[in-house]
Design a protein around this motif. Structure first.
Motif, short mmCIF file in Angstrom:
data_model
loop_
_atom_site.label_atom_id
_atom_site.label_comp_id
_atom_site.label_asym_id
_atom_site.label_seq_id
_atom_site.Cartn_x
_atom_site.Cartn_y
_atom_site.Cartn_z
N ARG A 87 0.96 -1.66 0.10
CA ARG A 87 0.13 -0.29 0.14
C ARG A 87 1.05 1.34 -0.02
O ARG A 87 0.78 2.12 -0.50
N LEU A 88 1.60 1.76 0.98
CA LEU A 88 3.30 2.31 0.69
C LEU A 88 3.67 2.44 -0.30
O LEU A 88 3.43 3.65 -0.92
N LYS A 90 2.43 2.15 -3.31
CA LYS A 90 1.61 2.16 -4.72
C LYS A 90 0.35 3.36 -4.30
O LYS A 90 0.71 4.39 -4.95
N GLY A 91 1.12 3.68 -2.90
CA GLY A 91 0.54 5.06 -2.29
C GLY A 91 1.61 6.07 -2.79
O GLY A 91 1.20 7.71 -2.77
N THR A 92 2.78 5.96 -3.11
CA THR A 92 4.00 6.92 -3.98
C THR A 92 3.25 7.40 -5.65
O THR A 92 4.19 8.76 -6.02
N TYR A 95 4.78 3.21 -8.60
CA TYR A 95 4.80 1.92 -7.94
C TYR A 95 6.50 0.82 -8.18
O TYR A 95 7.23 0.61 -6.96
#
Length: 133
Positions: A87-88, A90-92, A95
């Motif tokens: 999740r972290l 992908k949150g950028t 990915y």
């Protein structure tokens, strides 16, 4: 200059090992790899019960059912960490780049740096002990 050679080896060894393992695995497979967005990966996308493929990357439950042997009792904790990292990343918004930057570069370099610092501290401690001992 010779003092830095062992430290350079400590930093370079994990990356060299990673490249060697990847190239060795690629050489031994002899199959066509999984293709995504025009890039061919090493492993195929076949559902194999005896080894991990890209199915494990794309379908974690398949991998957990067929390949995970030792962590099955700890999925509640491991899944939080595993999916939290995903999740972290992908949150950028990037990915792939984040994955390479953090998991391939930043964390290994940080670990090597901490190992070198630890070795230096132990050398200093041993020097103090010899001086006072």
């Amino acid at each position: 200059m010779k003092k830095w050679i062992p430290y350079l080896l400590v930093f370079a060894a994990p990356f060299l090992l990673m490249v060697l393992v990847n190239e060795y695995v690629d050489w031994g497979l002899g199959k066509s790899g999984y293709v995504t967005q025009g890039v061919e990966a090493i492993h195929s996308s076949e559902r194999l019960k005896e080894s991990c493929t890209w199915v494990c990357h794309n379908d974690t439950d398949w991998c957990k059912t067929h390949h995970v042997k030792f962590l099955s009792e700890h999925f509640a904790l491991v899944d939080q960490v595993y999916f939290g990292i995903i999740r972290l990343l992908k949150g950028t918004g990037a990915y792939r780049a984040a994955n390479i930057f953090f998991l391939v570069l930043l964390i290994p370099v940080l670990m090597c740096y901490l190992l070198v610092r630890s070795i230096n501290m132990q050398v200093e401690i041993n020097g103090i002990k010899r001086k006072n001992g």
